[in-house]
Design a protein around this motif. Sequence first.
Motif, PDB file in Angstrom:
ATOM      1  N   GLU A 159       0.809  -1.208   0.000  1.00 26.10           N
ATOM      2  CA  GLU A 159       0.000   0.000   0.000  1.00 26.10           C
ATOM      3  C   GLU A 159       0.849   1.268   0.000  1.00 26.10           C
ATOM      4  O   GLU A 159       0.315   2.378   0.053  1.00 26.10           O
ATOM      5  CB  GLU A 159      -0.940   0.001   1.202  1.00 26.10           C
ATOM      6  N   LEU A 160       2.159   1.131  -0.079  1.00 24.91           N
ATOM      7  CA  LEU A 160       3.071   2.274  -0.039  1.00 24.91           C
ATOM      8  C   LEU A 160       3.656   2.569  -1.415  1.00 24.91           C
ATOM      9  O   LEU A 160       4.850   2.807  -1.563  1.00 24.91           O
ATOM     10  CB  LEU A 160       4.189   2.009   0.974  1.00 24.91           C
ATOM     11  N   LYS A 161       2.815   2.574  -2.437  1.00 25.98           N
ATOM     12  CA  LYS A 161       3.291   2.740  -3.809  1.00 25.98           C
ATOM     13  C   LYS A 161       4.061   4.050  -4.007  1.00 25.98           C
ATOM     14  O   LYS A 161       5.071   4.080  -4.691  1.00 25.98           O
ATOM     15  CB  LYS A 161       2.125   2.639  -4.781  1.00 25.98           C
ATOM     16  N   GLU A 162       3.608   5.144  -3.396  1.00 27.53           N
ATOM     17  CA  GLU A 162       4.320   6.415  -3.532  1.00 27.53           C
ATOM     18  C   GLU A 162       5.705   6.328  -2.902  1.00 27.53           C
ATOM     19  O   GLU A 162       6.682   6.827  -3.465  1.00 27.53           O
ATOM     20  CB  GLU A 162       3.519   7.550  -2.900  1.00 27.53           C
ATOM     21  N   LYS A 163       5.804   5.717  -1.727  1.00 22.08           N
ATOM     22  CA  LYS A 163       7.101   5.566  -1.054  1.00 22.08           C
ATOM     23  C   LYS A 163       8.022   4.674  -1.875  1.00 22.08           C
ATOM     24  O   LYS A 163       9.224   4.963  -2.010  1.00 22.08           O
ATOM     25  CB  LYS A 163       6.903   5.000   0.358  1.00 22.08           C
ATOM     26  N   ILE A 164       7.493   3.609  -2.445  1.00 19.54           N
ATOM     27  CA  ILE A 164       8.293   2.711  -3.276  1.00 19.54           C
ATOM     28  C   ILE A 164       8.842   3.481  -4.474  1.00 19.54           C
ATOM     29  O   ILE A 164      10.020   3.396  -4.796  1.00 19.54           O
ATOM     30  CB  ILE A 164       7.468   1.493  -3.743  1.00 19.54           C
TER      31      ILE A 164
ATOM     32  N   GLY B 200      11.412   6.066  -9.371  1.00 13.08           N
ATOM     33  CA  GLY B 200      10.492   5.908 -10.495  1.00 13.08           C
ATOM     34  C   GLY B 200       9.422   4.893 -10.161  1.00 13.08           C
ATOM     35  O   GLY B 200       8.996   4.770  -9.039  1.00 13.08           O
ATOM     36  N   GLU B 201       9.016   4.156 -11.150  1.00 13.25           N
ATOM     37  CA  GLU B 201       7.945   3.173 -10.990  1.00 13.25           C
ATOM     38  C   GLU B 201       8.502   1.802 -10.608  1.00 13.25           C
ATOM     39  O   GLU B 201       8.059   0.788 -11.116  1.00 13.25           O
ATOM     40  CB  GLU B 201       7.132   3.073 -12.279  1.00 13.25           C
ATOM     41  N   GLY B 202       9.452   1.777  -9.719  1.00 12.11           N
ATOM     42  CA  GLY B 202      10.060   0.504  -9.318  1.00 12.11           C
ATOM     43  C   GLY B 202       9.159  -0.317  -8.442  1.00 12.11           C
ATOM     44  O   GLY B 202       8.293   0.207  -7.732  1.00 12.11           O
ATOM     45  N   SER B 203       9.316  -1.595  -8.476  1.00 10.19           N
ATOM     46  CA  SER B 203       8.553  -2.474  -7.602  1.00 10.19           C
ATOM     47  C   SER B 203       9.442  -3.567  -7.014  1.00 10.19           C
ATOM     48  O   SER B 203       8.953  -4.487  -6.424  1.00 10.19           O
ATOM     49  CB  SER B 203       7.388  -3.110  -8.373  1.00 10.19           C
TER      50      SER B 203
END
Length: 82
Positions: free
Chosen positions: A65-70, A76-79
């Motif tokens: 749920e921490l997509k912005e922090k990631i 960037g759009e890392g996962s």
Amino acid sequence: MGQGIKLAISGKGGVGKTTLAAALIRSYAATHRRVYAVDADPDASLALALGLSEEEASRIIPVVELKEKISEVMGGEGSFFP
């Protein structure tokens, strides 16, 4: 400073994975090391095993749920966290 240790604990249900993880986390933290603990168990109970109250544990935000922090950490759009 060195690379550090990455440790994953797995096994069948009821064998003490959470208890072992909590003991290792507390042990490393007691030596003033920085410790990041990830509870990937669907029946998450590591926070309670570490001594957090149910109220404190309920305020923990799942990493997914921490997509912005990631995105911020990865630039960037890392996962994927190395």
